[in-house]
Every structure is written in C-alpha cells, then in structure tokens.
Write a protein that holds these residues in place. Structure first.
Motif, PDB file in Angstrom:
ATOM      1  N   LEU A  57      -7.499   6.036   6.644  1.00  0.00           N
ATOM      2  CA  LEU A  57      -7.763   4.636   6.275  1.00  0.00           C
ATOM      3  C   LEU A  57      -9.087   4.173   6.873  1.00  0.00           C
ATOM      4  N   LEU A  58      -9.326   4.455   8.143  1.00  0.00           N
ATOM      5  CA  LEU A  58     -10.571   4.067   8.793  1.00  0.00           C
ATOM      6  C   LEU A  58     -11.766   4.747   8.128  1.00  0.00           C
ATOM      7  N   ARG A  59     -11.621   6.020   7.783  1.00  0.00           N
ATOM      8  CA  ARG A  59     -12.686   6.737   7.087  1.00  0.00           C
ATOM      9  C   ARG A  59     -12.990   6.088   5.734  1.00  0.00           C
ATOM     10  N   GLU A  60     -11.964   5.636   5.039  1.00  0.00           N
ATOM     11  CA  GLU A  60     -12.165   4.981   3.742  1.00  0.00           C
ATOM     12  C   GLU A  60     -12.902   3.661   3.919  1.00  0.00           C
ATOM     13  N   PHE A  61     -12.570   2.916   4.968  1.00  0.00           N
ATOM     14  CA  PHE A  61     -13.297   1.672   5.249  1.00  0.00           C
ATOM     15  C   PHE A  61     -14.760   1.957   5.595  1.00  0.00           C
ATOM     16  N   ILE A  62     -15.023   3.028   6.353  1.00  0.00           N
ATOM     17  CA  ILE A  62     -16.391   3.401   6.729  1.00  0.00           C
ATOM     18  C   ILE A  62     -17.190   3.789   5.487  1.00  0.00           C
ATOM     19  N   ARG A  63     -16.544   4.418   4.519  1.00  0.00           N
ATOM     20  CA  ARG A  63     -17.230   4.804   3.280  1.00  0.00           C
ATOM     21  C   ARG A  63     -17.644   3.599   2.448  1.00  0.00           C
ATOM     22  N   LEU A  74      -6.568   1.704  -2.090  1.00  0.00           N
ATOM     23  CA  LEU A  74      -6.275   2.394  -0.833  1.00  0.00           C
ATOM     24  C   LEU A  74      -5.062   3.309  -0.973  1.00  0.00           C
ATOM     25  N   LEU A  75      -4.035   2.862  -1.669  1.00  0.00           N
ATOM     26  CA  LEU A  75      -2.843   3.677  -1.865  1.00  0.00           C
ATOM     27  C   LEU A  75      -3.193   4.943  -2.652  1.00  0.00           C
ATOM     28  N   ASP A  76      -4.011   4.795  -3.668  1.00  0.00           N
ATOM     29  CA  ASP A  76      -4.431   5.944  -4.464  1.00  0.00           C
ATOM     30  C   ASP A  76      -5.321   6.881  -3.645  1.00  0.00           C
ATOM     31  N   ALA A  77      -6.268   6.315  -2.895  1.00  0.00           N
ATOM     32  CA  ALA A  77      -7.206   7.129  -2.110  1.00  0.00           C
ATOM     33  C   ALA A  77      -6.508   7.880  -0.982  1.00  0.00           C
ATOM     34  N   PRO A  85       3.781  -2.841  -7.101  1.00  0.00           N
ATOM     35  CA  PRO A  85       3.616  -4.198  -6.558  1.00  0.00           C
ATOM     36  C   PRO A  85       4.465  -4.467  -5.319  1.00  0.00           C
ATOM     37  N   PHE A  86       5.521  -3.690  -5.111  1.00  0.00           N
ATOM     38  CA  PHE A  86       6.392  -3.929  -3.958  1.00  0.00           C
ATOM     39  C   PHE A  86       6.133  -2.959  -2.807  1.00  0.00           C
ATOM     40  N   ASP A  87       5.186  -2.053  -2.981  1.00  0.00           N
ATOM     41  CA  ASP A  87       4.866  -1.082  -1.935  1.00  0.00           C
ATOM     42  C   ASP A  87       3.984  -1.752  -0.889  1.00  0.00           C
ATOM     43  N   ARG A  88       4.459  -1.841   0.317  1.00  0.00           N
ATOM     44  CA  ARG A  88       3.716  -2.479   1.411  1.00  0.00           C
ATOM     45  C   ARG A  88       3.285  -1.466   2.475  1.00  0.00           C
ATOM     46  N   SER A  89       3.271  -0.178   2.119  1.00  0.00           N
ATOM     47  CA  SER A  89       2.893   0.843   3.096  1.00  0.00           C
ATOM     48  C   SER A  89       1.450   0.671   3.565  1.00  0.00           C
ATOM     49  N   ILE A  90       0.547   0.248   2.678  1.00  0.00           N
ATOM     50  CA  ILE A  90      -0.844   0.028   3.080  1.00  0.00           C
ATOM     51  C   ILE A  90      -0.920  -1.141   4.056  1.00  0.00           C
ATOM     52  N   ASP A  91      -0.165  -2.207   3.792  1.00  0.00           N
ATOM     53  CA  ASP A  91      -0.153  -3.356   4.704  1.00  0.00           C
ATOM     54  C   ASP A  91       0.305  -2.936   6.104  1.00  0.00           C
ATOM     55  N   MET A  92       1.337  -2.115   6.162  1.00  0.00           N
ATOM     56  CA  MET A  92       1.838  -1.653   7.460  1.00  0.00           C
ATOM     57  C   MET A  92       0.818  -0.749   8.150  1.00  0.00           C
ATOM     58  N   LEU A  93       0.154   0.108   7.380  1.00  0.00           N
ATOM     59  CA  LEU A  93      -0.862   0.998   7.942  1.00  0.00           C
ATOM     60  C   LEU A  93      -2.048   0.202   8.480  1.00  0.00           C
ATOM     61  N   VAL A  94      -2.495  -0.799   7.743  1.00  0.00           N
ATOM     62  CA  VAL A  94      -3.588  -1.666   8.208  1.00  0.00           C
ATOM     63  C   VAL A  94      -3.166  -2.375   9.491  1.00  0.00           C
ATOM     64  N   VAL A 114      -8.462 -10.215   2.603  1.00  0.00           N
ATOM     65  CA  VAL A 114      -8.992 -11.096   1.566  1.00  0.00           C
ATOM     66  C   VAL A 114      -7.791 -11.426   0.673  1.00  0.00           C
ATOM     67  N   PRO A 115      -7.224 -12.642   0.816  1.00  0.00           N
ATOM     68  CA  PRO A 115      -5.989 -12.970   0.102  1.00  0.00           C
ATOM     69  C   PRO A 115      -6.084 -12.706  -1.395  1.00  0.00           C
ATOM     70  N   GLY A 116      -5.056 -12.022  -1.899  1.00  0.00           N
ATOM     71  CA  GLY A 116      -4.973 -11.720  -3.320  1.00  0.00           C
ATOM     72  C   GLY A 116      -5.855 -10.576  -3.788  1.00  0.00           C
ATOM     73  N   GLU A 117      -6.692 -10.036  -2.883  1.00  0.00           N
ATOM     74  CA  GLU A 117      -7.612  -8.973  -3.300  1.00  0.00           C
ATOM     75  C   GLU A 117      -7.434  -7.683  -2.515  1.00  0.00           C
ATOM     76  N   GLY A 118      -7.304  -7.744  -1.197  1.00  0.00           N
ATOM     77  CA  GLY A 118      -7.169  -6.531  -0.402  1.00  0.00           C
ATOM     78  C   GLY A 118      -7.723  -6.709   0.995  1.00  0.00           C
ATOM     79  N   TYR A 119      -8.428  -5.687   1.464  1.00  0.00           N
ATOM     80  CA  TYR A 119      -8.957  -5.660   2.829  1.00  0.00           C
ATOM     81  C   TYR A 119     -10.437  -5.304   2.811  1.00  0.00           C
TER      82      TYR A 119
END
Length: 164
Positions: A57-63, A74-77, A85-94, A114-119
């Motif tokens: 996840l950190l590497r993806e943010f750095i990219r 992020l889930l796909d990457a 829509p109900f998968d919150r695994s990325i939220d927990m990882l962040v 960023v509400p409604g968009e992501g991180y």
C-alpha cells in the motif's frame, strides 16, 4: 505536487506512476523507505515493522504522490480483486498503516481521506541518489540484476505446425 518536490538528490524526477531508481531511498516526513529491502525506518534508524500488504500500500502511494487513489483502484492494485461496495479491507489497511506512520492519526497528515473518492498520500517525497557498493558494481551491471519483488517475465514462443 510540483516537479521540484518530486526531484531528489539523484537529479532525476520521480514521475507519477513510476518508482525511484533501484537502491534510491525514498524519504517522507520522518521516514526512509527502502523499496529494494522492503523496509521502513524512522530518523532514529529504528525499523517500523510493516506487513506485506502495508508495504504494498505504501509503495502504491509512493508511485502516485499527491494523487487521489480510489478504494477500487487500491483493491485491484494490491489484491487483484474487483471492487465490492461493501469491502472495507482497504480502509482497514490504511488505518493500520496510519497508526504506524502518523504521530496522531486524527487528523491524518500523510495519508489523507478524500470523502467519496479515496485516499491521497500528501507528504512531500524526496528521492536520494542510489547507494551502490563497489562490490555490487563489479560483480554484475545494475541493468542485469533481477528485481526480487516482481514476478519473473515469462515469454511464449509459437512455432509453426509441422506437417507429418
């Protein structure tokens, strides 16, 4: 994020969607990220233990510095999954990553929601010149070194069908 912020001491720009040169440490906030060694350390030299998912996840943010990354992207990457829509695994990882790198996760300064968009990774990134040891420079050229963090490149050859 301006080009000046993406420039490191190496003299080359870190373009969005790319990683810095091999061996080049990435600095942000009070941290140094070693992409080749898969490690994160603070200014005191103490290692910050990261799981494989947190590092990815950190590497993806750095990219993609300064760019809003959707939960679906992020889930796909990271997992190769289609967004649910109900998968919150990325939220927990962040959240787990924030607890490790943010001095105070409320309000977050490095990984911003960023509400409604992501991180978005909002920390300025500094890339330093790669450190090469004389031993690694004499054994093999850097271009021929395999990247142990990427799957091997596979190729396939199609031969013409022979007549019997």
């Amino acid at each position: 994020m301006s080009e000046a912020e993406l420039m490191g001491n190496a003299g080359g720009a870190l373009t969005k969607g790319s990683l810095p040169p091999r061996g080049a440490p990435v600095r942000f906030g009070d941290f140094t990220l070693d992409l080749d060694g898969c490690s994160l350390s603070n200014t005191n030299g103490g290692d910050i233990p990261l799981t494989q998912s947190e590092f990815a996840l950190l590497r993806e943010f750095i990219r993609h510095p300064g760019r809003v990354l959707s939960r679906g992207y992020l889930l796909d990457a990271l997992a190769g999954k289609r967004p649910d829509p109900f998968d919150r695994s990325i939220d927990m990882l962040v959240g787990r990553l924030r607890r490790k790198i943010e001095p105070d996760a409320k309000p977050p300064r490095l990984i911003v929601t960023v509400p409604g968009e992501g991180y978005k990774f909002a920390a300025p990134i500094r890339v330093e010149a790669p450190k090469l040891s004389s031993e690694s420079a004499t054994l093999r050229p850097a271009a021929s070194l395999p990247n142990k963090h990427e799957p091997p490149r596979l190729s396939m050859v199609v031969l013409p069908q022979s007549e019997w």
